[in-house]
Design a protein around this motif. Structure first.
Motif, PDB file in Angstrom:
ATOM      1  N   GLN A  58      17.627   4.584  10.019  1.00  0.00           N
ATOM      2  CA  GLN A  58      16.325   3.987  10.303  1.00  0.00           C
ATOM      3  C   GLN A  58      15.180   4.936   9.963  1.00  0.00           C
ATOM      4  N   PHE A  59      15.370   6.225  10.162  1.00  0.00           N
ATOM      5  CA  PHE A  59      14.293   7.196   9.949  1.00  0.00           C
ATOM      6  C   PHE A  59      13.891   7.324   8.484  1.00  0.00           C
ATOM      7  N   VAL A  60      14.766   6.931   7.555  1.00  0.00           N
ATOM      8  CA  VAL A  60      14.433   7.089   6.143  1.00  0.00           C
ATOM      9  C   VAL A  60      13.953   5.785   5.524  1.00  0.00           C
ATOM     10  N   LEU A  61      14.026   4.688   6.239  1.00  0.00           N
ATOM     11  CA  LEU A  61      13.605   3.418   5.667  1.00  0.00           C
ATOM     12  C   LEU A  61      12.094   3.436   5.400  1.00  0.00           C
ATOM     13  N   PRO A  62      11.661   2.873   4.299  1.00  0.00           N
ATOM     14  CA  PRO A  62      10.220   2.859   4.014  1.00  0.00           C
ATOM     15  C   PRO A  62       9.461   1.965   4.982  1.00  0.00           C
ATOM     16  N   GLN A  63       8.281   2.406   5.364  1.00  0.00           N
ATOM     17  CA  GLN A  63       7.318   1.613   6.124  1.00  0.00           C
ATOM     18  C   GLN A  63       6.051   1.602   5.272  1.00  0.00           C
ATOM     19  N   VAL A  64       5.652   0.440   4.826  1.00  0.00           N
ATOM     20  CA  VAL A  64       4.613   0.346   3.797  1.00  0.00           C
ATOM     21  C   VAL A  64       3.364  -0.307   4.365  1.00  0.00           C
ATOM     22  N   ILE A  65       2.228   0.371   4.210  1.00  0.00           N
ATOM     23  CA  ILE A  65       0.935  -0.142   4.644  1.00  0.00           C
ATOM     24  C   ILE A  65       0.131  -0.496   3.407  1.00  0.00           C
ATOM     25  N   ARG A  76     -13.779  -6.940  12.292  1.00  0.00           N
ATOM     26  CA  ARG A  76     -12.923  -7.842  13.055  1.00  0.00           C
ATOM     27  C   ARG A  76     -12.171  -8.821  12.166  1.00  0.00           C
ATOM     28  N   ARG A  77     -12.601  -8.922  10.908  1.00  0.00           N
ATOM     29  CA  ARG A  77     -11.939  -9.843   9.987  1.00  0.00           C
ATOM     30  C   ARG A  77     -11.154  -9.124   8.894  1.00  0.00           C
ATOM     31  N   ALA A  78     -11.183  -7.811   8.898  1.00  0.00           N
ATOM     32  CA  ALA A  78     -10.477  -7.026   7.881  1.00  0.00           C
ATOM     33  C   ALA A  78      -9.104  -6.619   8.398  1.00  0.00           C
ATOM     34  N   TYR A  79      -8.130  -6.718   7.540  1.00  0.00           N
ATOM     35  CA  TYR A  79      -6.754  -6.449   7.947  1.00  0.00           C
ATOM     36  C   TYR A  79      -6.041  -5.559   6.936  1.00  0.00           C
ATOM     37  N   LEU A  80      -5.126  -4.759   7.465  1.00  0.00           N
ATOM     38  CA  LEU A  80      -4.095  -4.121   6.673  1.00  0.00           C
ATOM     39  C   LEU A  80      -2.828  -4.958   6.833  1.00  0.00           C
ATOM     40  N   THR A  81      -1.859  -4.719   5.973  1.00  0.00           N
ATOM     41  CA  THR A  81      -0.543  -5.344   6.124  1.00  0.00           C
ATOM     42  C   THR A  81       0.499  -4.251   6.262  1.00  0.00           C
ATOM     43  N   HIS A  82       1.332  -4.358   7.281  1.00  0.00           N
ATOM     44  CA  HIS A  82       2.455  -3.445   7.436  1.00  0.00           C
ATOM     45  C   HIS A  82       3.725  -4.201   7.066  1.00  0.00           C
ATOM     46  N   VAL A  83       4.361  -3.773   5.991  1.00  0.00           N
ATOM     47  CA  VAL A  83       5.673  -4.311   5.624  1.00  0.00           C
ATOM     48  C   VAL A  83       6.711  -3.391   6.244  1.00  0.00           C
ATOM     49  N   ALA A  84       7.406  -3.909   7.231  1.00  0.00           N
ATOM     50  CA  ALA A  84       8.314  -3.085   8.029  1.00  0.00           C
ATOM     51  C   ALA A  84       9.766  -3.329   7.642  1.00  0.00           C
ATOM     52  N   VAL A 119       6.467   6.820   5.118  1.00  0.00           N
ATOM     53  CA  VAL A 119       5.346   5.890   5.267  1.00  0.00           C
ATOM     54  C   VAL A 119       4.518   5.933   3.993  1.00  0.00           C
ATOM     55  N   ARG A 120       4.434   4.805   3.336  1.00  0.00           N
ATOM     56  CA  ARG A 120       3.705   4.715   2.067  1.00  0.00           C
ATOM     57  C   ARG A 120       2.469   3.851   2.245  1.00  0.00           C
ATOM     58  N   VAL A 121       1.377   4.250   1.611  1.00  0.00           N
ATOM     59  CA  VAL A 121       0.126   3.494   1.649  1.00  0.00           C
ATOM     60  C   VAL A 121      -0.168   2.995   0.249  1.00  0.00           C
ATOM     61  N   LEU A 122      -0.331   1.678   0.127  1.00  0.00           N
ATOM     62  CA  LEU A 122      -0.678   1.065  -1.143  1.00  0.00           C
ATOM     63  C   LEU A 122      -2.111   0.556  -1.086  1.00  0.00           C
ATOM     64  N   LEU A 133      -6.887   4.809  12.319  1.00  0.00           N
ATOM     65  CA  LEU A 133      -6.047   3.655  12.606  1.00  0.00           C
ATOM     66  C   LEU A 133      -4.626   3.871  12.092  1.00  0.00           C
ATOM     67  N   LEU A 134      -4.514   4.454  10.911  1.00  0.00           N
ATOM     68  CA  LEU A 134      -3.189   4.716  10.356  1.00  0.00           C
ATOM     69  C   LEU A 134      -2.420   5.743  11.189  1.00  0.00           C
ATOM     70  N   ALA A 135      -3.136   6.662  11.825  1.00  0.00           N
ATOM     71  CA  ALA A 135      -2.467   7.598  12.732  1.00  0.00           C
ATOM     72  C   ALA A 135      -1.858   6.842  13.908  1.00  0.00           C
ATOM     73  N   SER A 136      -2.571   5.835  14.414  1.00  0.00           N
ATOM     74  CA  SER A 136      -2.032   5.006  15.499  1.00  0.00           C
ATOM     75  C   SER A 136      -0.850   4.186  15.010  1.00  0.00           C
ATOM     76  N   VAL A 137      -0.933   3.686  13.795  1.00  0.00           N
ATOM     77  CA  VAL A 137       0.183   2.924  13.219  1.00  0.00           C
ATOM     78  C   VAL A 137       1.425   3.802  13.108  1.00  0.00           C
ATOM     79  N   GLN A 138       1.226   5.040  12.651  1.00  0.00           N
ATOM     80  CA  GLN A 138       2.376   5.937  12.531  1.00  0.00           C
ATOM     81  C   GLN A 138       2.978   6.262  13.894  1.00  0.00           C
ATOM     82  N   ALA A 139       2.130   6.392  14.905  1.00  0.00           N
ATOM     83  CA  ALA A 139       2.647   6.626  16.252  1.00  0.00           C
ATOM     84  C   ALA A 139       3.490   5.445  16.724  1.00  0.00           C
ATOM     85  N   ALA A 140       3.032   4.212  16.410  1.00  0.00           N
ATOM     86  CA  ALA A 140       3.787   3.020  16.780  1.00  0.00           C
ATOM     87  C   ALA A 140       5.105   2.954  16.014  1.00  0.00           C
TER      88      ALA A 140
END
Length: 271
Positions: free
Chosen positions: A86-93, A69-77, A116-119, A224-231
């Motif tokens: 818009q479809f080619v713009l990077p989405q970074v997690i 409940r205290r752990a977070y990812l960051t999505h830089v949109a 979609v890139r994961v760092l 969770l990342l699958a849900s993020v990609q769906a969003a």
């Protein structure tokens, strides 16, 4: 809370900056407006208040570890005013080393869409060097469109956005920067006014649908990342944001600025 006179002065300055850059767009090119911002994503997409039961029970419905409940990812949109681009713009997690073990990184990346890139870093929080790298990734994604477009990048005045590495990156890749005024992101920044609320609602629903399909109610980082990609696909990439930039005042002459912005700034004519 800041005086309306200060709000108006800041908003007018941003509009003047936009109009100045609009006038400098080379002949034959169109200004491509892009907004960058980050939002936190909790590993547990549940409600803090818990569930309501109709009968008293001593049986625990689900134990959720406190660290989850205290752990977070960051999505830089990134969002822009062109639906095709818009479809080619990077989405970074971004995930920290504890949240995303090194042994899982390759598997998680293989499940992501090309943009979609994961760092994996020591911290999930961004800094000026990460923002500079993201700007270079944005430039690489936009390279095929540069003959027809001049990229303009809007970002807020958070300290991690204002370091020298950020401005050097913009200069190196010929992306024009413009600041959304401090304390006015709730009114003027596209991702804050039009995107993130709908994105978070969809993400939580997608997360809960994934959760009920598991045996123990546990949703890992990959799920969770699958849900993020769906969003991302349903909200960020499927919707058009041209009107959002116009309504917030980031269009030539501010001709289409919204009534809400005018009212908050206490002006009765176009900005």
């Amino acid at each position: 809370e800041i005086p309306v006179e200060t709000m108006r002065a800041k908003a007018f300055a941003a509009c003047q900056w936009l109009n100045h850059l609009q006038a400098r767009v080379p002949a034959g090119k169109t200004l491509l407006r892009v907004n960058l911002d980050e939002t936190p994503i909790c590993l547990f997409q549940g409600h803090g208040s818990g569930n309501i039961f109709l009968a008293k029970s001593t049986t625990t419905a689900q134990n959720v570890p406190r660290w989850t409940r205290r752990a977070y990812l960051t999505h830089v949109a990134f969002v822009c005013d062109n639906p095709e681009i818009q479809f080619v713009l990077p989405q970074v997690i971004i995930a920290n080393e504890r949240t995303l073990p090194a042994s899982q990184l390759a598997t998680v990346r293989a499940l992501c869409a090309p943009n979609v890139r994961v760092l994996r870093a020591k911290s999930a929080w961004v800094n000026e060097h990460i923002i500079g790298q993201l700007i270079r990734w944005l430039a690489a994604a936009l390279r095929p469109y540069v003959p027809a477009f001049q990229p303009l990048l809007l970002f807020d005045a958070a300290p991690q956005h204002l370091g020298p590495a950020v401005w050097r990156a913009c200069s190196a890749v010929r992306i024009w920067p413009i600041l959304v005024p401090a304390k006015l992101t709730w009114l003027l920044q596209v991702l804050d006014t039009h995107v993130f609320a709908a994105y978070k609602v969809f993400l939580q629903k997608a997360y809960q649908e994934t959760r009920v399909c598991t045996d123990n109610g546990h949703v890992g980082v990959a799920e969770l990342l699958a849900s993020v990609q769906a969003a991302i696909k349903t909200i960020i990439e499927a919707r058009h944001w041209t009107g959002a930039f116009d309504q917030n005042g980031f269009s030539a002459g501010q001709a289409s600025v919204s009534n809400r912005v005018l009212q908050e700034l206490n002006v009765v004519a176009p900005v």
